[in-house]
Motif scaffolding. Sequence first.
Motif, PDB file in Angstrom:
ATOM      1  N   LEU A  33      39.640  72.170 -23.697  1.00 29.19           N
ATOM      2  CA  LEU A  33      40.219  71.301 -22.773  1.00 29.19           C
ATOM      3  C   LEU A  33      41.285  71.848 -21.740  1.00 29.19           C
ATOM      4  N   THR A  34      42.025  72.668 -22.522  1.00 31.14           N
ATOM      5  CA  THR A  34      42.828  73.624 -21.864  1.00 31.14           C
ATOM      6  C   THR A  34      42.374  74.532 -20.626  1.00 31.14           C
ATOM      7  N   LEU A  35      41.178  75.261 -21.220  1.00 32.52           N
ATOM      8  CA  LEU A  35      40.443  75.993 -20.749  1.00 32.52           C
ATOM      9  C   LEU A  35      39.712  75.352 -19.333  1.00 32.52           C
ATOM     10  N   ALA A  36      39.128  74.082 -19.791  1.00 30.66           N
ATOM     11  CA  ALA A  36      38.590  73.635 -18.462  1.00 30.66           C
ATOM     12  C   ALA A  36      39.396  73.294 -17.503  1.00 30.66           C
ATOM     13  N   GLU A  37      40.563  72.800 -17.800  1.00 27.35           N
ATOM     14  CA  GLU A  37      41.948  72.646 -16.647  1.00 27.35           C
ATOM     15  C   GLU A  37      42.169  73.852 -15.795  1.00 27.35           C
ATOM     16  N   LEU A  38      42.015  75.172 -16.600  1.00 24.36           N
ATOM     17  CA  LEU A  38      42.339  76.313 -16.059  1.00 24.36           C
ATOM     18  C   LEU A  38      41.227  76.793 -15.090  1.00 24.36           C
ATOM     19  N   VAL A  39      40.237  76.657 -15.489  1.00 25.12           N
ATOM     20  CA  VAL A  39      38.991  76.931 -14.637  1.00 25.12           C
ATOM     21  C   VAL A  39      38.668  76.211 -13.513  1.00 25.12           C
ATOM     22  N   GLY A  40      39.052  74.847 -13.635  1.00 22.78           N
ATOM     23  CA  GLY A  40      38.678  73.990 -12.543  1.00 22.78           C
ATOM     24  C   GLY A  40      37.466  73.558 -12.466  1.00 22.78           C
ATOM     25  N   PRO A  41      36.729  72.684 -11.539  1.00 26.28           N
ATOM     26  CA  PRO A  41      35.885  71.926 -11.614  1.00 26.28           C
ATOM     27  C   PRO A  41      34.505  72.647 -11.374  1.00 26.28           C
ATOM     28  N   THR A  42      34.824  73.739 -10.498  1.00 26.10           N
ATOM     29  CA  THR A  42      33.662  74.867 -10.570  1.00 26.10           C
ATOM     30  C   THR A  42      33.512  75.712 -11.498  1.00 26.10           C
ATOM     31  N   ASP A  65      30.005  67.870 -36.971  1.00 25.85           N
ATOM     32  CA  ASP A  65      30.730  66.615 -36.965  1.00 25.85           C
ATOM     33  C   ASP A  65      32.028  66.714 -36.136  1.00 25.85           C
ATOM     34  N   ILE A  66      32.633  67.943 -36.171  1.00 19.82           N
ATOM     35  CA  ILE A  66      33.844  67.896 -35.388  1.00 19.82           C
ATOM     36  C   ILE A  66      33.575  68.125 -34.009  1.00 19.82           C
ATOM     37  N   LEU A  67      32.515  68.301 -33.528  1.00 20.20           N
ATOM     38  CA  LEU A  67      31.943  68.558 -32.066  1.00 20.20           C
ATOM     39  C   LEU A  67      31.954  67.282 -31.597  1.00 20.20           C
ATOM     40  N   ASP A  68      31.548  66.035 -32.344  1.00 21.62           N
ATOM     41  CA  ASP A  68      31.467  64.800 -31.885  1.00 21.62           C
ATOM     42  C   ASP A  68      32.970  64.334 -31.387  1.00 21.62           C
ATOM     43  N   THR A  69      33.877  64.586 -32.043  1.00 18.17           N
ATOM     44  CA  THR A  69      35.368  64.629 -31.713  1.00 18.17           C
ATOM     45  C   THR A  69      35.603  65.257 -30.257  1.00 18.17           C
ATOM     46  N   ALA A  70      35.258  66.565 -30.276  1.00 17.43           N
ATOM     47  CA  ALA A  70      35.509  67.408 -29.079  1.00 17.43           C
ATOM     48  C   ALA A  70      34.722  66.638 -27.875  1.00 17.43           C
ATOM     49  N   GLN A  77      33.967  63.510 -27.410  1.00 17.19           N
ATOM     50  CA  GLN A  77      34.469  62.399 -27.089  1.00 17.19           C
ATOM     51  C   GLN A  77      35.903  62.429 -26.142  1.00 17.19           C
ATOM     52  N   ARG A  78      36.566  63.469 -26.684  1.00 14.06           N
ATOM     53  CA  ARG A  78      37.826  63.955 -26.065  1.00 14.06           C
ATOM     54  C   ARG A  78      37.570  64.271 -24.562  1.00 14.06           C
ATOM     55  N   ALA A  79      36.488  65.373 -24.414  1.00 15.83           N
ATOM     56  CA  ALA A  79      36.410  65.677 -23.387  1.00 15.83           C
ATOM     57  C   ALA A  79      35.785  64.587 -22.199  1.00 15.83           C
ATOM     58  N   ALA A  80      35.051  63.665 -22.890  1.00 15.72           N
ATOM     59  CA  ALA A  80      34.732  62.533 -21.957  1.00 15.72           C
ATOM     60  C   ALA A  80      35.817  61.600 -21.628  1.00 15.72           C
ATOM     61  N   ASP A  81      36.713  61.449 -22.548  1.00 18.40           N
ATOM     62  CA  ASP A  81      38.013  60.556 -22.281  1.00 18.40           C
ATOM     63  C   ASP A  81      38.886  61.141 -21.272  1.00 18.40           C
ATOM     64  N   ALA A  82      39.078  62.665 -21.009  1.00 18.52           N
ATOM     65  CA  ALA A  82      39.692  63.282 -20.191  1.00 18.52           C
ATOM     66  C   ALA A  82      39.045  63.346 -18.925  1.00 18.52           C
ATOM     67  N   GLY A  83      37.695  62.905 -18.825  1.00 17.70           N
ATOM     68  CA  GLY A  83      37.089  62.927 -17.382  1.00 17.70           C
ATOM     69  C   GLY A  83      36.487  64.627 -17.514  1.00 17.70           C
ATOM     70  N   MET A  84      36.394  65.281 -18.258  1.00 18.40           N
ATOM     71  CA  MET A  84      36.052  66.721 -18.249  1.00 18.40           C
ATOM     72  C   MET A  84      34.648  66.939 -18.197  1.00 18.40           C
ATOM     73  N   GLN A  85      33.906  67.167 -16.986  1.00 20.48           N
ATOM     74  CA  GLN A  85      32.455  67.186 -16.964  1.00 20.48           C
ATOM     75  C   GLN A  85      32.136  68.913 -16.878  1.00 20.48           C
ATOM     76  N   ASN A  86      33.067  69.518 -17.183  1.00 14.98           N
ATOM     77  CA  ASN A  86      32.532  70.950 -17.177  1.00 14.98           C
ATOM     78  C   ASN A  86      32.724  71.771 -18.533  1.00 14.98           C
TER      79      ASN A  86
END
Length: 233
Positions: free
Chosen positions: A15-24, A35-40, A42-51
């Motif tokens: 999630l931190t990396l996604a902010e650093l690189v930006g939407p492109t 199993d832990i990736l399901d949490t990851a 969901q967190r990315a989806a909740d944060a609106g991270m599509q990258n």
Amino acid sequence: MQVLEIGSGAGDVALTLAELVGPTGQIVGVDINVDILDTARQRAADAGMQNIEFIAGDARILEFSDKFDAIVGRFVLMYMVEQRTAFAKLVTHLKPGGIIAFQEPEYTLYPAFLHPDTPLMNQLITWILDVFEHSGAHLNMGIGLYQAFVDAGLPSPTMHLESPIGAEKNWAGYRYMATIFRSLLPLLEKYGLATAEQVDVDTLASRIRQEVITSKRPFFLPLHVTAHATLPT
């Protein structure tokens, strides 16, 4: 930038990396724990991270169609068998001129903090060392990052050794250490190292704070070594 993250877990670094690189930019996170990736995710989806894309699998054997601009990992090499061989394999996924950055804990320095005036701190250090040794983790992976880099044919990395340390009455580090031990407690009990009553997580933060005040010795959090280098072009 296209970034490969090893050992994504619940997605904190991704999630931190996604902010650093930006939407492109694009993050590909890999973890062997499905199993832990399901949490990851969901967190990315909740944060609106599509990258961010999370892949379940062993990064040591996965193949990727493209090479990456950067490869990162945090607290992952310490759990790998033949970690330097694994690290050399990961480097093959990096573009020329790409960045590789890893952070690992260094537990071998902990005994230097033992002191007769801090029995609680001494016990916590002993428990930390014992639980990770029983789990098979490499206790010296932090300093070992240097050899991992150079054995993989990378330039000598820039390295930092860091640990938050404090003695203020309201320092957040006391609560943070209690949180660490709350997560370690199942392993401490599994390996027969300590019971929940002995650890007493609910009062741990206040007991650490009182020992700091009494002993006049600051309390420190886990030591982290960060190493990064750039692949020659």
